[in-house]
Design an enzyme around this catalytic site. Structure first.
Site, PDB file in Angstrom:
ATOM      1  N   CYS A  42     -18.138  98.787  -2.611  1.00 52.36           N
ATOM      2  CA  CYS A  42     -17.777  98.052  -3.826  1.00 52.36           C
ATOM      3  C   CYS A  42     -18.950  97.242  -4.359  1.00 52.36           C
ATOM      4  O   CYS A  42     -19.297  97.310  -5.527  1.00 52.36           O
ATOM      5  CB  CYS A  42     -16.570  97.148  -3.548  1.00 52.36           C
ATOM      6  SG  CYS A  42     -16.181  96.077  -4.925  1.00 52.36           S
ATOM      7  N   CYS A  47     -18.025  99.493  -7.399  1.00 53.50           N
ATOM      8  CA  CYS A  47     -17.407  98.693  -8.461  1.00 53.50           C
ATOM      9  C   CYS A  47     -18.362  97.735  -9.179  1.00 53.50           C
ATOM     10  O   CYS A  47     -18.385  97.685 -10.411  1.00 53.50           O
ATOM     11  CB  CYS A  47     -16.264  97.846  -7.901  1.00 53.50           C
ATOM     12  SG  CYS A  47     -15.287  98.676  -6.659  1.00 53.50           S
ATOM     13  N   LYS A  50     -21.412  99.422 -10.968  1.00 55.96           N
ATOM     14  CA  LYS A  50     -20.778 100.268 -12.000  1.00 55.96           C
ATOM     15  C   LYS A  50     -20.314  99.403 -13.177  1.00 55.96           C
ATOM     16  O   LYS A  50     -20.578  99.721 -14.330  1.00 55.96           O
ATOM     17  CB  LYS A  50     -19.601 101.011 -11.356  1.00 55.96           C
ATOM     18  CG  LYS A  50     -18.829 101.988 -12.223  1.00 55.96           C
ATOM     19  CD  LYS A  50     -17.696 101.390 -13.018  1.00 55.96           C
ATOM     20  CE  LYS A  50     -16.642 100.659 -12.277  1.00 55.96           C
ATOM     21  NZ  LYS A  50     -15.717 101.434 -11.511  1.00 55.96           N
ATOM     22  N   TYR A 176     -12.121 109.662 -11.305  1.00 54.85           N
ATOM     23  CA  TYR A 176     -12.561 108.320 -11.718  1.00 54.85           C
ATOM     24  C   TYR A 176     -14.069 108.270 -11.953  1.00 54.85           C
ATOM     25  O   TYR A 176     -14.544 107.844 -13.000  1.00 54.85           O
ATOM     26  CB  TYR A 176     -12.308 107.328 -10.573  1.00 54.85           C
ATOM     27  CG  TYR A 176     -10.947 106.731 -10.418  1.00 54.85           C
ATOM     28  CD1 TYR A 176     -10.689 105.447 -10.888  1.00 54.85           C
ATOM     29  CD2 TYR A 176      -9.935 107.394  -9.740  1.00 54.85           C
ATOM     30  CE1 TYR A 176      -9.454 104.836 -10.678  1.00 54.85           C
ATOM     31  CE2 TYR A 176      -8.699 106.791  -9.527  1.00 54.85           C
ATOM     32  CZ  TYR A 176      -8.471 105.513  -9.995  1.00 54.85           C
ATOM     33  OH  TYR A 176      -7.262 104.921  -9.790  1.00 54.85           O
ATOM     34  N   GLU A 180     -15.968 107.829 -15.510  1.00 56.54           N
ATOM     35  CA  GLU A 180     -16.634 106.541 -15.753  1.00 56.54           C
ATOM     36  C   GLU A 180     -18.123 106.757 -16.021  1.00 56.54           C
ATOM     37  O   GLU A 180     -18.678 106.201 -16.979  1.00 56.54           O
ATOM     38  CB  GLU A 180     -16.433 105.608 -14.556  1.00 56.54           C
ATOM     39  CG  GLU A 180     -14.990 105.108 -14.458  1.00 56.54           C
ATOM     40  CD  GLU A 180     -14.759 104.142 -13.304  1.00 56.54           C
ATOM     41  OE1 GLU A 180     -15.622 104.041 -12.411  1.00 56.54           O
ATOM     42  OE2 GLU A 180     -13.680 103.491 -13.295  1.00 56.54           O
ATOM     43  N   HIS A 459       0.697  87.674 -31.712  1.00 54.22           N
ATOM     44  CA  HIS A 459       0.294  88.410 -32.901  1.00 54.22           C
ATOM     45  C   HIS A 459      -0.976  87.832 -33.504  1.00 54.22           C
ATOM     46  O   HIS A 459      -1.113  86.610 -33.537  1.00 54.22           O
ATOM     47  CB  HIS A 459       1.429  88.327 -33.933  1.00 54.22           C
ATOM     48  CG  HIS A 459       1.159  89.148 -35.155  1.00 54.22           C
ATOM     49  ND1 HIS A 459       1.192  90.530 -35.152  1.00 54.22           N
ATOM     50  CD2 HIS A 459       0.830  88.772 -36.408  1.00 54.22           C
ATOM     51  CE1 HIS A 459       0.913  90.971 -36.368  1.00 54.22           C
ATOM     52  NE2 HIS A 459       0.682  89.925 -37.143  1.00 54.22           N
ATOM     53  N   GLU A 464       0.842  93.493 -28.109  1.00 53.57           N
ATOM     54  CA  GLU A 464       2.165  93.025 -28.543  1.00 53.57           C
ATOM     55  C   GLU A 464       3.142  94.202 -28.649  1.00 53.57           C
ATOM     56  O   GLU A 464       4.351  94.031 -28.554  1.00 53.57           O
ATOM     57  CB  GLU A 464       2.093  92.252 -29.865  1.00 53.57           C
ATOM     58  CG  GLU A 464       1.685  93.072 -31.064  1.00 53.57           C
ATOM     59  CD  GLU A 464       1.602  92.226 -32.347  1.00 53.57           C
ATOM     60  OE1 GLU A 464       2.613  91.613 -32.719  1.00 53.57           O
ATOM     61  OE2 GLU A 464       0.514  92.204 -32.966  1.00 53.57           O
TER      62      GLU A 464
HETATM   63  P1  NDP Z   1     -11.571 111.898  -7.314  1.00 61.37           P
HETATM   64  O1  NDP Z   1     -10.823 112.507  -6.205  1.00 61.37           O
HETATM   65  O2  NDP Z   1     -10.913 110.933  -8.230  1.00 61.37           O
HETATM   66  O3  NDP Z   1     -12.202 113.048  -8.211  1.00 61.37           O
HETATM   67  C1  NDP Z   1     -12.899 114.132  -7.674  1.00 61.37           C
HETATM   68  C2  NDP Z   1     -13.067 115.150  -8.784  1.00 61.37           C
HETATM   69  O4  NDP Z   1     -13.935 116.177  -8.348  1.00 61.37           O
HETATM   70  C3  NDP Z   1     -11.757 115.799  -9.190  1.00 61.37           C
HETATM   71  O5  NDP Z   1     -11.766 115.947 -10.581  1.00 61.37           O
HETATM   72  C4  NDP Z   1     -11.809 117.135  -8.475  1.00 61.37           C
HETATM   73  O6  NDP Z   1     -11.100 118.138  -9.143  1.00 61.37           O
HETATM   74  C5  NDP Z   1     -13.291 117.430  -8.552  1.00 61.37           C
HETATM   75  N1  NDP Z   1     -13.753 118.327  -7.503  1.00 61.37           N
HETATM   76  C6  NDP Z   1     -13.536 118.245  -6.181  1.00 61.37           C
HETATM   77  N2  NDP Z   1     -14.156 119.255  -5.532  1.00 61.37           N
HETATM   78  C7  NDP Z   1     -14.781 119.994  -6.471  1.00 61.37           C
HETATM   79  C8  NDP Z   1     -15.569 121.168  -6.443  1.00 61.37           C
HETATM   80  N3  NDP Z   1     -15.855 121.779  -5.303  1.00 61.37           N
HETATM   81  N4  NDP Z   1     -16.031 121.669  -7.606  1.00 61.37           N
HETATM   82  C9  NDP Z   1     -15.736 121.041  -8.771  1.00 61.37           C
HETATM   83  N5  NDP Z   1     -15.002 119.933  -8.867  1.00 61.37           N
HETATM   84  C10 NDP Z   1     -14.520 119.416  -7.723  1.00 61.37           C
HETATM   85  O7  NDP Z   1     -12.846 111.254  -6.602  1.00 61.37           O
HETATM   86  P2  NDP Z   1     -13.905 110.206  -7.095  1.00 61.37           P
HETATM   87  O8  NDP Z   1     -15.067 110.456  -6.214  1.00 61.37           O
HETATM   88  O9  NDP Z   1     -14.080 110.208  -8.568  1.00 61.37           O
HETATM   89  O10 NDP Z   1     -13.239 108.829  -6.694  1.00 61.37           O
HETATM   90  C11 NDP Z   1     -12.831 108.606  -5.340  1.00 61.37           C
HETATM   91  C12 NDP Z   1     -11.873 107.466  -5.283  1.00 61.37           C
HETATM   92  O11 NDP Z   1     -12.563 106.248  -5.473  1.00 61.37           O
HETATM   93  C13 NDP Z   1     -10.795 107.484  -6.365  1.00 61.37           C
HETATM   94  O12 NDP Z   1      -9.690 108.236  -5.982  1.00 61.37           O
HETATM   95  C14 NDP Z   1     -10.456 106.028  -6.507  1.00 61.37           C
HETATM   96  O13 NDP Z   1      -9.459 105.705  -5.579  1.00 61.37           O
HETATM   97  C15 NDP Z   1     -11.747 105.322  -6.143  1.00 61.37           C
HETATM   98  N6  NDP Z   1     -12.442 104.847  -7.355  1.00 61.37           N
HETATM   99  C16 NDP Z   1     -11.813 103.897  -8.118  1.00 61.37           C
HETATM  100  C17 NDP Z   1     -12.404 103.423  -9.258  1.00 61.37           C
HETATM  101  C18 NDP Z   1     -11.688 102.409 -10.079  1.00 61.37           C
HETATM  102  O14 NDP Z   1     -10.758 101.795  -9.571  1.00 61.37           O
HETATM  103  N7  NDP Z   1     -12.064 102.214 -11.331  1.00 61.37           N
HETATM  104  C19 NDP Z   1     -13.723 103.894  -9.687  1.00 61.37           C
HETATM  105  C20 NDP Z   1     -14.283 104.890  -8.828  1.00 61.37           C
HETATM  106  C21 NDP Z   1     -13.659 105.339  -7.704  1.00 61.37           C
HETATM  107  P3  NDP Z   1      -9.499 118.363  -8.954  1.00 61.37           P
HETATM  108  O15 NDP Z   1      -8.829 117.316  -9.779  1.00 61.37           O
HETATM  109  O16 NDP Z   1      -9.283 119.740  -9.450  1.00 61.37           O
HETATM  110  O17 NDP Z   1      -9.251 118.204  -7.482  1.00 61.37           O
END
Ligand code: NDP
Length: 476
Positions: A42, A47, A50, A176, A180, A459, A464
């Site tokens: 984080c 976080c 970022k 995510y 982002e 407002h 709202e």
């Molecule tokens: P996510 O699991 O959210 O996203 C991973 C993405 O990669 C998905 O779209 C997935 O596709 C894709 N993917 C996985 N494997 C492959 C592959 N071999 N080829 C192509 N695409 C692939 O992981 P993140 O790393 O983005 O985030 C991890 C966690 O960290 C989140 O779940 C969240 O809990 C936390 N986080 C929270 C944030 C916040 O609160 N703002 C910010 C950043 C992270 P598919 O959907 O098809 O599986």
């Protein structure tokens, strides 16, 4: 049996540090080992940096809007070096704060990689220590797909460390981190292409919210390709029009060294047949638990299918003296959740008050532009469970409409027909992260739509609408 410590925490991220401090406050003797920088994902590579990049990336849009309001405003180029230097200083400061907090709480810090030897023993820097309880809070790390030359691509850690901003990037993924960083880098002036293999970004979020966000990201200039993935990548040729002739030989032979050291433009072939060259390819393809090579097998700790530590409702593993919290358990990968898990662990183990962690109705936000704030059930989840009314409105917010913008916001409530309870709320708008924190209190406490409506509107605001939507848009 006398132990060196009552508690040995492995991992100095948000969850581990909080648990160590709170346990120490109960009078327990506590040690904490961290192999890298105190603060964890984080603070050091998630976080915090970022969000500072989110702020930095928002200024060009604000200046453009200021012009529409009559300001003679201009924005020059981003001095990445200046921003990055300040970012590093801020992270150093925060790391110092974390160390100071631990020292002030009488937690003994071990700078080094800790390994479990058995259910009550840890080794770090060549020394062994015994502990009545061990808490594993080692977090997770990003993973790249199993693709030849994938090592040429960046992950989220590399973005924070980069001394230079690329001119063009391809982001792989639709979660995510992918969304982002697509918005952040676009805002910083980088040409962003994003490939997501599925039908719509942010799988698992409310469909209407995902759709609107994808539309806004595209309108803002992100070249988003759905149903698209990378199939091949390698160094680009001299004139950046195709693959370097040696790219496909990466797996063996004399060219490997050249590819290992390669730091230039990258040629990419995608599932739709297109071939393009980007300055950088960024993999945002998910994260896995940090459970390898820390002695979990030696201590007999059971791991799940994705390598995560399996724990019960009290964060206890199958080995009674070993507990685990945060991303390493693969439950909900969010900092505030890890912190709560750490506090519940201390309540249970050091205060004699068995406390389960509540993983229900957790609000969260995706810090895209605009942001997506969410809590509770999506429309798709809710309608599979019970009859619902969907209240939603999508409109051009006053501030952007005046400036001639075409972007819309979304305010959406999912309401139970049987109980009138608000089961879910989804917001796509600037500052949706701030808004969902407040709505989260109401939804978490089971308030009804009638109770929302009994609250007088503020407002003129965007939010709202959350207390003035009279009739459902649809029922299901
Ligand atoms: P996510 O699991 O959210 O996203 C991973 C993405 O990669 C998905 O779209 C997935 O596709 C894709 N993917 C996985 N494997 C492959 C592959 N071999 N080829 C192509 N695409 C692939 O992981 P993140 O790393 O983005 O985030 C991890 C966690 O960290 C989140 O779940 C969240 O809990 C936390 N986080 C929270 C944030 C916040 O609160 N703002 C910010 C950043 C992270 P598919 O959907 O098809 O599986």
């Amino acid at each position: 049996m006398a132990f060196d410590y009552d508690l040995f925490v492995i991992g100095g991220g948000s969850g581990g540090v909080r648990a160590a401090r709170v346990a120490s406050a109960t009078g327990a003797t506590v040690a904490l080992a961290e192999e890298y920088r105190m603060g964890g994902t984080c603070v050091i590579r998630g976080c915090v940096p970022k969000k500072l990049m989110v702020f930095a990336s928002g200024y060009p849009g604000q200046v453009e809007e200021a012009q529409a309001y009559g300001w003679d405003a201009k924005i020059g180029d981003l001095n990445w070096g200046a921003f990055h230097g300040k970012l590093r200083e801020e992270l150093d400061r925060l790391e110092g704060v974390y160390r100071k907090l631990l020292n002030g709480s009488d937690v003994e810090i071990h700078d080094g990689r800790a390994k479990l030897i058995d259910p009550h023993t840890v080794s770090v820097n060549g020394k062994t220590f015994s502990a009545k309880h061990i808490l594993v809070a080692t977090g997770g790390h990003p993973v790249k797909p199993d693709l030849p030359n994938a090592h040429l691509g960046w992950d989220s850690n590399d973005i924070f460390l980069s001394e230079k901003l690329p001119k063009s990037v391809l982001i792989i993924g639709g979660g995510y981190i992918a969304c982002e960083f697509a918005c952040i880098l676009h805002g910083l002036g980088v040409a962003v292409t994003q490939y997501y293999r599925g039908a719509q970004i942010l799988r698992g979020f409310d469909d209407e919210a995902r759709g609107l966000l994808a539309e806004s990201m595209t309108q803002r200039g992100i070249d988003l390709h759905l149903g698209t993935n990378i199939v091949e990548m390698g160094p680009a040729n001299e004139d950046h029009t195709g693959p370097h002739p040696t790219a496909s030989d990466a797996a063996g032979g004399g060219q490997v060294r050249e590819i290992e050291d390669y730091d230039g433009p990258i040629w990419v072939k995608s599932t739709n047949g297109s071939e393009k060259v980007f300055d950088r390819v960024i993999f945002a393809t998910g994260r896995v638990a940090n459970t390898t090579d820390i002695g979990l097998e030696d201590a007999g700790v059971t791991l799940g299918r994705r390598g995560e530590i399996v724990v019960d409702d009290y964060s206890q593993t199958n080995i009674p003296s070993i507990f685990a919290i945060g991303d390493v358990t693969g439950r909900v990968e969010l900092t505030p959740v890890a912190i709560r898990e750490g506090m519940a662990f201390v309540e249970t183990v050091f205060k004699g008050n068995p406390t389960k962690v509540d993983h229900e109705l957790i609000p969260s936000a995706v810090f895209t532009q605009p942001e997506l704030g969410t809590i509770g059930l999506t429309e798709e989840q809710a309608r599979d469970i019970e009859p619902i009314d969907v209240y939603c409105t999508s409109f051009k917010p006053m501030q952007q409409a005046f400036a001639g913008g075409s972007e819309r916001v979304l305010m959406k409530l999912i309401v139970s027909q049987a109980t009138d309870k608000v089961l879910g709320c989804h917001i796509v708008a600037d500052h949706a992260g701030e808004l969902i924190q407040m709505v989260g209190i109401a939804v978490k406490n089971g308030l009804t739509k009638a109770q929302f409506d009994a609250t007088c509107a503020v407002h003129p605001t965007m939010s709202e609408e959350l207390v003035t939507m009279k009739a459902p848009m649809r029922s299901a």
